[in-house]
Design a protein around this motif. Structure first.
Motif, PDB file in Angstrom:
ATOM      1  N   ILE A 294      -2.688 -28.552  43.166  1.00 32.54           N
ATOM      2  CA  ILE A 294      -1.436 -27.996  43.671  1.00 32.54           C
ATOM      3  C   ILE A 294      -0.439 -29.134  43.799  1.00 32.54           C
ATOM      4  O   ILE A 294      -0.792 -30.255  44.139  1.00 32.54           O
ATOM      5  CB  ILE A 294      -1.621 -27.257  45.014  1.00 32.54           C
ATOM      6  N   GLY A 295       0.797 -28.830  43.480  1.00 32.77           N
ATOM      7  CA  GLY A 295       1.851 -29.841  43.543  1.00 32.77           C
ATOM      8  C   GLY A 295       2.778 -29.577  44.715  1.00 32.77           C
ATOM      9  O   GLY A 295       3.502 -28.578  44.722  1.00 32.77           O
TER      10      GLY A 295
ATOM     11  N   ARG B  39       5.597 -30.801  45.651  1.00 33.92           N
ATOM     12  CA  ARG B  39       7.027 -30.671  45.325  1.00 33.92           C
ATOM     13  C   ARG B  39       7.329 -29.292  44.740  1.00 33.92           C
ATOM     14  O   ARG B  39       8.337 -28.673  45.055  1.00 33.92           O
ATOM     15  CB  ARG B  39       7.450 -31.760  44.351  1.00 33.92           C
ATOM     16  N   GLU B  40       6.427 -28.808  43.879  1.00 30.22           N
ATOM     17  CA  GLU B  40       6.632 -27.486  43.272  1.00 30.22           C
ATOM     18  C   GLU B  40       6.494 -26.387  44.324  1.00 30.22           C
ATOM     19  O   GLU B  40       7.260 -25.417  44.318  1.00 30.22           O
ATOM     20  CB  GLU B  40       5.638 -27.273  42.123  1.00 30.22           C
ATOM     21  N   ILE B  41       5.561 -26.539  45.245  1.00 28.49           N
ATOM     22  CA  ILE B  41       5.416 -25.566  46.325  1.00 28.49           C
ATOM     23  C   ILE B  41       6.691 -25.526  47.156  1.00 28.49           C
ATOM     24  O   ILE B  41       7.232 -24.458  47.445  1.00 28.49           O
ATOM     25  CB  ILE B  41       4.202 -25.909  47.221  1.00 28.49           C
TER      26      ILE B  41
ATOM     27  N   ARG C  35       9.609 -26.284  46.258  1.00 27.52           N
ATOM     28  CA  ARG C  35      10.716 -25.757  45.453  1.00 27.52           C
ATOM     29  C   ARG C  35      10.694 -24.235  45.372  1.00 27.52           C
ATOM     30  O   ARG C  35      11.728 -23.591  45.472  1.00 27.52           O
ATOM     31  CB  ARG C  35      10.642 -26.341  44.037  1.00 27.52           C
ATOM     32  N   VAL C  36       9.504 -23.628  45.224  1.00 28.19           N
ATOM     33  CA  VAL C  36       9.445 -22.205  44.957  1.00 28.19           C
ATOM     34  C   VAL C  36       9.106 -21.340  46.166  1.00 28.19           C
ATOM     35  O   VAL C  36       9.346 -20.131  46.142  1.00 28.19           O
ATOM     36  CB  VAL C  36       8.441 -21.874  43.825  1.00 28.19           C
TER      37      VAL C  36
END
Length: 88
Positions: A7-8, A10-12, A14-15
């Protein structure tokens, strides 16, 4: 198809919508250390841990969950294999 994906944070961030939730099952990088000892290998992802992910996310709720160890989760899994020969 079962798979273990990273799991990333930064992506979590962001979304994930405000008030949203993330539920994920991850495998700690030190999982099954006895098996690694037995085969004389090192863990493939030793940096993967709940502590590191919590630090990366910097989320108060995750910190609270991490402090409340152990979290007990009952898992029930089964596999069905069916076959039929051509005779009726």
């Amino acid at each position: 198809m079962p798979r273990h994906e990273a799991i990333g944070p930064r992506e979590i961030a962001r979304v994930l919508a405000p008030g949203g939730h993330l539920l994920t099952q991850q495998v700690d990088g030190a999982d099954a250390e006895e098996i690694h000892e037995w085969f004389g290998t090192d863990p493939q992802y030793p940096e993967v841990s709940s502590g590191r992910i919590v630090r990366d996310l910097d989320a108060e709720r995750l910190l609270a969950l991490d402090a409340d160890r152990p979290i007990r989760v009952t898992q029930r899994r089964f596999r069905i294999l069916a076959s039929r020969d051509g005779v009726q």
